[in-house]
Write a protein that holds these residues in place. Structure first.
Motif, mmCIF file in Angstrom:
data_model
loop_
_atom_site.group_PDB
_atom_site.id
_atom_site.type_symbol
_atom_site.label_atom_id
_atom_site.label_comp_id
_atom_site.label_asym_id
_atom_site.label_seq_id
_atom_site.Cartn_x
_atom_site.Cartn_y
_atom_site.Cartn_z
ATOM 1 N N ARG A 1 -3.026 1.577 -8.140
ATOM 2 C CA ARG A 1 -4.274 2.289 -8.326
ATOM 3 C C ARG A 1 -5.183 1.759 -9.426
ATOM 4 N NH1 ARG A 1 -3.667 8.263 -10.104
ATOM 5 N NH2 ARG A 1 -3.611 7.283 -12.144
ATOM 6 N N GLU A 2 -4.590 1.420 -10.579
ATOM 7 C CA GLU A 2 -5.462 1.207 -11.738
ATOM 8 C C GLU A 2 -6.354 -0.029 -11.604
ATOM 9 O OE1 GLU A 2 -3.372 1.625 -15.442
ATOM 10 O OE2 GLU A 2 -3.140 3.776 -15.114
ATOM 11 N N ALA A 3 -5.831 -1.072 -10.967
ATOM 12 C CA ALA A 3 -6.665 -2.268 -10.806
ATOM 13 C C ALA A 3 -7.936 -1.918 -10.027
ATOM 14 C CB ALA A 3 -5.890 -3.366 -10.085
ATOM 15 N N ARG A 4 -7.773 -1.035 -9.067
ATOM 16 C CA ARG A 4 -8.922 -0.629 -8.264
ATOM 17 C C ARG A 4 -9.790 0.364 -9.044
ATOM 18 N NH1 ARG A 4 -6.116 1.391 -4.461
ATOM 19 N NH2 ARG A 4 -6.460 3.567 -4.940
ATOM 20 N N GLU A 5 -9.140 1.401 -9.593
ATOM 21 C CA GLU A 5 -9.923 2.489 -10.178
ATOM 22 C C GLU A 5 -10.460 2.172 -11.565
ATOM 23 O OE1 GLU A 5 -8.159 6.318 -10.192
ATOM 24 O OE2 GLU A 5 -8.398 6.563 -8.035
ATOM 25 N N ILE A 6 -9.685 1.465 -12.360
ATOM 26 C CA ILE A 6 -10.121 1.216 -13.739
ATOM 27 C C ILE A 6 -10.802 -0.145 -13.859
ATOM 28 C CG2 ILE A 6 -9.366 0.943 -16.132
ATOM 29 C CD1 ILE A 6 -7.246 3.048 -15.619
ATOM 30 N N LEU A 7 -10.152 -1.186 -13.342
ATOM 31 C CA LEU A 7 -10.774 -2.515 -13.439
ATOM 32 C C LEU A 7 -11.889 -2.696 -12.418
ATOM 33 C CD1 LEU A 7 -7.666 -4.843 -13.928
ATOM 34 C CD2 LEU A 7 -9.236 -3.984 -15.674
ATOM 35 N N GLY A 8 -11.897 -1.845 -11.399
ATOM 36 C CA GLY A 8 -12.940 -1.954 -10.385
ATOM 37 C C GLY A 8 -12.776 -3.148 -9.461
ATOM 38 N N VAL A 9 -11.529 -3.615 -9.297
ATOM 39 C CA VAL A 9 -11.294 -4.757 -8.408
ATOM 40 C C VAL A 9 -11.417 -4.279 -6.954
ATOM 41 C CG1 VAL A 9 -9.628 -6.491 -7.633
ATOM 42 C CG2 VAL A 9 -9.725 -5.829 -10.050
ATOM 43 N N GLU A 10 -12.334 -4.869 -6.228
ATOM 44 C CA GLU A 10 -12.460 -4.533 -4.809
ATOM 45 C C GLU A 10 -12.008 -5.733 -4.014
ATOM 46 O OE1 GLU A 10 -16.334 -3.023 -3.792
ATOM 47 O OE2 GLU A 10 -16.308 -1.713 -5.559
ATOM 48 N N ASP A 11 -10.857 -5.602 -3.381
ATOM 49 C CA ASP A 11 -10.266 -6.763 -2.735
ATOM 50 C C ASP A 11 -9.323 -6.269 -1.641
ATOM 51 O OD1 ASP A 11 -9.435 -9.556 -2.503
ATOM 52 O OD2 ASP A 11 -7.549 -8.832 -3.339
ATOM 53 N N GLU A 12 -9.504 -6.826 -0.470
ATOM 54 C CA GLU A 12 -8.704 -6.382 0.675
ATOM 55 C C GLU A 12 -7.213 -6.625 0.439
ATOM 56 O OE1 GLU A 12 -8.974 -7.528 5.272
ATOM 57 O OE2 GLU A 12 -10.921 -7.352 4.264
ATOM 58 N N ASP A 13 -6.897 -7.792 -0.150
ATOM 59 C CA ASP A 13 -5.500 -8.106 -0.425
ATOM 60 C C ASP A 13 -4.888 -7.104 -1.405
ATOM 61 O OD1 ASP A 13 -5.342 -10.165 1.309
ATOM 62 O OD2 ASP A 13 -5.537 -11.767 -0.196
ATOM 63 N N LEU A 14 -5.661 -6.728 -2.418
ATOM 64 C CA LEU A 14 -5.160 -5.734 -3.374
ATOM 65 C C LEU A 14 -4.869 -4.430 -2.636
ATOM 66 C CD1 LEU A 14 -4.548 -4.613 -6.216
ATOM 67 C CD2 LEU A 14 -6.978 -4.065 -6.434
ATOM 68 N N ASP A 15 -5.772 -4.011 -1.747
ATOM 69 C CA ASP A 15 -5.544 -2.770 -0.999
ATOM 70 C C ASP A 15 -4.268 -2.851 -0.169
ATOM 71 O OD1 ASP A 15 -7.854 -1.904 -2.121
ATOM 72 O OD2 ASP A 15 -9.102 -2.192 -0.328
ATOM 73 N N THR A 16 -4.058 -4.014 0.448
ATOM 74 C CA THR A 16 -2.846 -4.183 1.265
ATOM 75 C C THR A 16 -1.603 -4.096 0.388
ATOM 76 O OG1 THR A 16 -4.164 -5.715 2.576
ATOM 77 C CG2 THR A 16 -1.809 -5.651 3.035
ATOM 78 N N VAL A 17 -1.649 -4.763 -0.764
ATOM 79 C CA VAL A 17 -0.508 -4.719 -1.693
ATOM 80 C C VAL A 17 -0.284 -3.283 -2.185
ATOM 81 C CG1 VAL A 17 0.293 -5.465 -3.974
ATOM 82 C CG2 VAL A 17 -0.669 -7.135 -2.380
ATOM 83 N N SER A 18 -1.371 -2.592 -2.535
ATOM 84 C CA SER A 18 -1.276 -1.202 -3.015
ATOM 85 C C SER A 18 -0.490 -0.340 -2.056
ATOM 86 C CB SER A 18 -2.666 -0.573 -3.120
ATOM 87 O OG SER A 18 -3.348 -1.065 -4.212
ATOM 88 N N LYS A 19 -0.851 -0.454 -0.788
ATOM 89 C CA LYS A 19 -0.240 0.433 0.207
ATOM 90 C C LYS A 19 1.233 0.121 0.409
ATOM 91 C CE LYS A 19 -4.176 2.290 2.433
ATOM 92 N NZ LYS A 19 -5.227 1.547 1.690
ATOM 93 N N GLN A 20 1.645 -1.103 0.088
ATOM 94 C CA GLN A 20 3.051 -1.486 0.272
ATOM 95 C C GLN A 20 3.873 -1.321 -1.003
ATOM 96 O OE1 GLN A 20 2.533 -1.375 3.712
ATOM 97 N NE2 GLN A 20 4.485 -2.443 3.453
ATOM 98 N N MET A 21 3.215 -0.911 -2.085
ATOM 99 C CA MET A 21 3.900 -0.856 -3.384
ATOM 100 C C MET A 21 4.669 0.453 -3.539
ATOM 101 S SD MET A 21 4.398 -2.388 -6.327
ATOM 102 C CE MET A 21 3.247 -3.732 -6.094
ATOM 103 N N TYR A 22 5.939 0.362 -3.915
ATOM 104 C CA TYR A 22 6.773 1.544 -4.130
ATOM 105 C C TYR A 22 7.445 1.457 -5.490
ATOM 106 C CZ TYR A 22 6.407 2.427 0.884
ATOM 107 O OH TYR A 22 5.926 2.682 2.137
ATOM 108 N N ASP A 23 7.451 2.572 -6.182
ATOM 109 C CA ASP A 23 8.350 2.677 -7.327
ATOM 110 C C ASP A 23 9.771 2.698 -6.760
ATOM 111 O OD1 ASP A 23 9.158 3.547 -10.122
ATOM 112 O OD2 ASP A 23 9.955 5.160 -8.887
ATOM 113 N N VAL A 24 10.716 2.077 -7.461
ATOM 114 C CA VAL A 24 12.050 1.928 -6.874
ATOM 115 C C VAL A 24 12.706 3.270 -6.564
ATOM 116 C CG1 VAL A 24 13.172 1.626 -9.141
ATOM 117 C CG2 VAL A 24 14.298 0.805 -7.068
ATOM 118 N N CYS A 25 12.525 4.263 -7.439
ATOM 119 C CA CYS A 25 13.130 5.581 -7.165
ATOM 120 C C CYS A 25 12.438 6.262 -5.992
ATOM 121 C CB CYS A 25 13.077 6.471 -8.405
ATOM 122 S SG CYS A 25 14.162 5.889 -9.718
ATOM 123 N N GLU A 26 11.130 6.095 -5.917
ATOM 124 C CA GLU A 26 10.374 6.621 -4.773
ATOM 125 C C GLU A 26 10.929 6.026 -3.478
ATOM 126 O OE1 GLU A 26 6.448 4.944 -4.677
ATOM 127 O OE2 GLU A 26 5.680 6.401 -3.218
#
Lengths: 425, 401
Positions: free
Chosen positions: B249-274
């Motif tokens: 989230r933060e790269a998008r929301e705080i740094l304002g990075v708008e990038d399709e690859d980042l969005d794809t990575v975001s959606k696949q990112m899991y905390d290990v316990c999650e």
């Protein structure tokens, strides 16, 4: 994880329903997009303070006169009384006092008498019905409490017995924290040196039979100790006067309820908005909540909707005048007739839209326009319910507590708790 | 300021709930509180006056945003204002230095014994305190002297049917490679083939220290490394809660990075316990746990709560026989990444953490659990109790060592 019950909303209604269930060994999840109004309200439980323009002395008697669309009309007076007793026992650290058969009469920070059924022990001695001599302690620097203004208004107030009020203004030394608000002062009252300073400053200035009113900043975590020490050292009855937000007594109530919930094994998730709720065959099948990167689905057997009204976003009114319930898309009752105004021009007048909300049956299950239950496993409680005007009636926390309690009770009656091992079989 | 963040401030109704939760304004007058510094001050910043320096005393823990009932992005407003402030003034050398963990890691690893000695030498720490501005008592991790990446490269290729990608972050790579090895073992035990691509810092420390352009550079390079796997639909697992959150989230929301690859990575990112708990919900997590007769206080770090996934570690650890977990109800340990090691902020950081340290000491436990590495270092420093990632407890309960 799957739960027995998911409660959406973490205000008084949601926390009450959740705790009622968790203490009976239900697996409970509380999920809310933020912290509820407990932090903003003074933590007194107003069941019913006004009926029309008349101040209510006995809420139990006055409940009978409410019309059939009012949230209380779904509950027996016994159930409301039960919820008060339950809260008294459930948060013993706050020492709640009162009952359904009478109202305390406290003063607000602006010297207006306020009827309330249940009050924390730190406020009980401010009961104006008992009359007598009051002295209000002003703390210079505390921007939301003006003791002279309070005392002057109290002198003109409509009271059942004579009351005298005077003021002592103190000028405490500046503190470590830069916060000049009630939180900063509440934290300072937990410092021994600060209390010592206060007691020194008051020494010799109190009359023997005076009751001493402080703004409601007598501590956060250790309010009972702070209050008792002041009473002991000053040798007088001491009470708190509720203030504007943030409310130290309200924070104590939130901490007491969430602490009890955690000890009972409930999960609390604050900061995630519930965006939608799929349903199937007349039942809610789950809720979808926002997370940092993708929606998360939570499932339970039963659901409690306690998201509050317009102010907290449980109900939403768009610029075309369309109103909606934001989680389950329930139909909203109590709206003014089409073509008639929703608002009055004067802020403090009756507002036609203020009774809008969710209609429920006797089990606190939301019903549609024809009175049919919408989802078999959905219950609603608190400020989202239709038919009340809490700020005029002084009924907000009472409705939240009683209906939250009733929603919990309805779920327990439907599925009495088995022990965890039995439940798994 | 990004539009989404700027727009959110109009929803502020001045209810002060954020003020009552802020762990930092509670202990220092130098930070006047999230509402004053955030939505309130931001209204005046639009016209361009310099940002008040008090915003630098916000740690970025994000609790204000979590508790706000109106959806105001308070912590994000503050992070962006801080970046503007440092952009106007120039980011100090110290902040530039401590915000590049992978550079420090690369320099320290080959000379680990010397570096570890230096980090614990009172004289050198005094010099660092006075000259660089790193507090003489601040907790410092130990260089492992080897990297996790090196271990990963030498590992035999897995052949399991299911594949996950592991984003380990700098903490695991340079200081706690053993934690990474345990995570891999736990995932392999559950039948996963774990792919460990080359990777660098996520840029979070640079973001918190107000150097957004450099932070964006790191995000971009990391996303380039991870995106091919994300596009294949593979889950990416992180055990550093703050670095995982950066990509979620933060790269998008705080740094304002708008990038399709980042969005794809975001959606696949899991905390290990999650990730493991989701696996358990599907009935696919192995539960052949041995009893672990321990009482463990658990602290969910601020950044973990920022994931908005509840506290999956509690439910996972509850699966282990005889393991009793005490959920601590303290908001913050005070370290906030690099915040608490700065000379002028160390005392604030320790005051914020005091309640947590006390509760952990009072639990009289031999080990505490916490998901974030810097928070674990702070907990050990403040309480003297050894702190591990929840995965280490699962690793032990699986009998993998």
């Amino acid at each position: 994880m799957s739960y027995d019950v998911i409660v959406v909303g973490a205000g008084l209604a949601g926390l009450t329903a959740a705790l009622r269930l968790a203490e009976q060994d239900k697996r409970v999840l509380v999920i809310a997009k933020g912290v509820g109004a407990t932090h903003l309200a003074p933590s007194v439980i107003d069941v019913l303070g006004y009926a029309g323009d008349r101040r209510v002395e006995n809420p139990r008697a006055a409940l009978a006169d409410l019309n059939s669309s009012h949230p209380y009309a779904h509950l027996s007076a016994e159930r409301v009384a039960e919820s008060l007793d339950w809260l008294i026992k459930r948060v013993p650290e706050l020492g709640y006092q009162g009952r359904l058969d009478e109202n305390f009469l406290l003063t607000t920070a602006v010297g207006v008498p306020k009827p309330s059924a249940l009050v924390p022990e730190t406020m009980a001695d401010g009961d104006l019905r008992r009359g007598g001599k009051f002295v209000f302690v002003g703390l210079r620097g505390l921007k939301d409490f003006h003791a002279s203004y309070l005392a002057a208004n109290l002198a003109r107030a409509d009271l059942p017995v004579p009351v005298s009020a005077r003021v002592i203004e103190l000028d405490p030394p500046p503190g470590r924290s830069g916060d000049p608000g009630s939180l900063g002062f509440a934290r300072r009252f937990e410092e021994r040196q600060f209390r010592y300073w206060i007691m020194q400053a008051l020494a010799g200035r109190l009359e023997p039979d005076e009751k001493v009113g402080f703004p409601a900043v007598l501590g956060l975590e250790q309010s009972r100790e702070v209050w008792r020490e002041l009473e002991g050292r000053l040798g007088r009855r001491v009470f708190e006067v509720p203030l504007l937000p943030p409310s130290a007594p309200g924070i104590r109530l939130y901490n007491a309820l969430t602490g009890a919930l955690r000890r009972a094994g409930a999960r609390i998730v604050i900061g995630d908005r519930v965006t939608s709720a799929p349903s199937q065959g007349g039942r809610v099948a789950g809720i979808n909540a926002e997370s940092a990167s993708r929606p998360v689905t939570y499932r339970a057997s039963s659901y409690v909707l306690a998201t509050g009204g317009f102010a907290s976003g449980g109900l939403d009114l768009d610029s075309h005048g369309a109103v909606r319930e934001t989680v389950f898309g329930l139909s909203v009752a109590g709206m003014p007739d089409a073509g008639t105004p929703m608002f009055s021009p004067r802020y403090f007048d009756f507002q036609p839209i203020s009774g809008a909300g969710i209609a429920v049956d006797a089990d606190m299950k939301p019903v549609d326009e024809r009175g049919h239950v919408v989802f078999e496993n959905l219950y609603a409680a608190g400020a989202i319910l239709a038919g009340a005007v809490p700020w005029r009636e002084h009924s907000g926390n009472g409705i939240s507590l009683a209906t939250g309690y009733a929603a919990g009770a309805a779920i327990l009656e439907k599925s009495p708790t088995m022990s965890r091992t039995e439940a798994r079989d | 300021m990004t539009e989404a963040v700027r727009d959110s401030l109009d929803r502020c109704v001045k209810c002060t709930i954020c003020e009552s939760f802020c762990p930092f304004s509670k202990v220092t007058p130098l930070f006047p509180g999230p509402k004053y510094v955030g939505p309130q001050a931001e209204r005046y910043r639009n016209a361009g006056p310099p940002v008040d320096a008090s915003v630098d005393y916000c740690s970025g823990c994000g609790i204000c945003t979590q508790v706000c009932p109106q959806g105001v992005k308070i912590a994000e407003i503050n992070s962006q204002a801080r970046a503007r402030m440092w952009d106007e003034r120039g980011v100090p050398l110290r902040n530039q230095l401590i915000a590049r963990p992978s550079v420090i890691g690369k320099l320290g690893t080959p000379v680990a014994p010397l570096a570890n000695w230096a980090l614990r030498n009172p004289l050198l720490r005094e010099v660092a305190h006075r000259v660089v501005g790193i507090h003489r008592h601040a907790p410092m991790p130990r260089f492992a002297g080897r990297t996790f990446q090196r271990w990963a490269r030498r590992r035999p290729k897995g052949s399991a049917a299911k594949t996950v990608v592991y984003f380990h972050g700098c903490g695991t790579n340079y200081y706690e490679p053993a934690a990474g090895e345990m995570l891999v073992a736990v995932l392999e035990h559950n039948g996963f083939n774990v792919v460990i691509p080359p990777q660098d810092c996520c840029g979070l420390p640079l973001q918190s220290n107000g150097n957004f352009p450099a932070a964006r550079g790191y995000v971009g390079r990391l996303v380039d490394n991870l995106a091919p796997y994300a596009r294949e639909g593979l889950p990416i697992i992180a055990n550093s809660t703050s670095c995982g959150l950066m990509l979620k989230r933060e790269a998008r929301e705080i740094l304002g990075v708008e990038d399709e690859d980042l969005d794809t990575v975001s959606k696949q990112m899991y905390d290990v316990c999650e990730f493991l708990l989701l696996l358990h919900e599907k009935g696919e997590l192995k539960t052949d746990f041995r009893p672990l007769a321990l009482e463990v206080p658990y602290h969910a770090p601020c950044q973990q709560r920022g994931h908005g996934i509840g506290k999956p570690a509690l439910d996972l650890l509850a699966l282990v026989p005889e393991l009793r977990v005490i959920e601590l109800n303290v908001d913050c340990c005070g370290i906030a990444g690099t915040y608490g090691i700065k000379k002028e902020k160390y005392d604030i950081s320790m005051a914020v953490g005091a309640q947590l340290f006390r509760e952990i000491r009072e639990a009289k436990a031999e080990v505490a659990a916490c998901d974030s590495e810097t928070c674990r270092w702070q907990i050990e420093h403040g309480s003297g109790v050894h702190a591990v990632h929840p995965i280490e407890l699962l690793y032990r309960a699986y009998g993998l060592k």
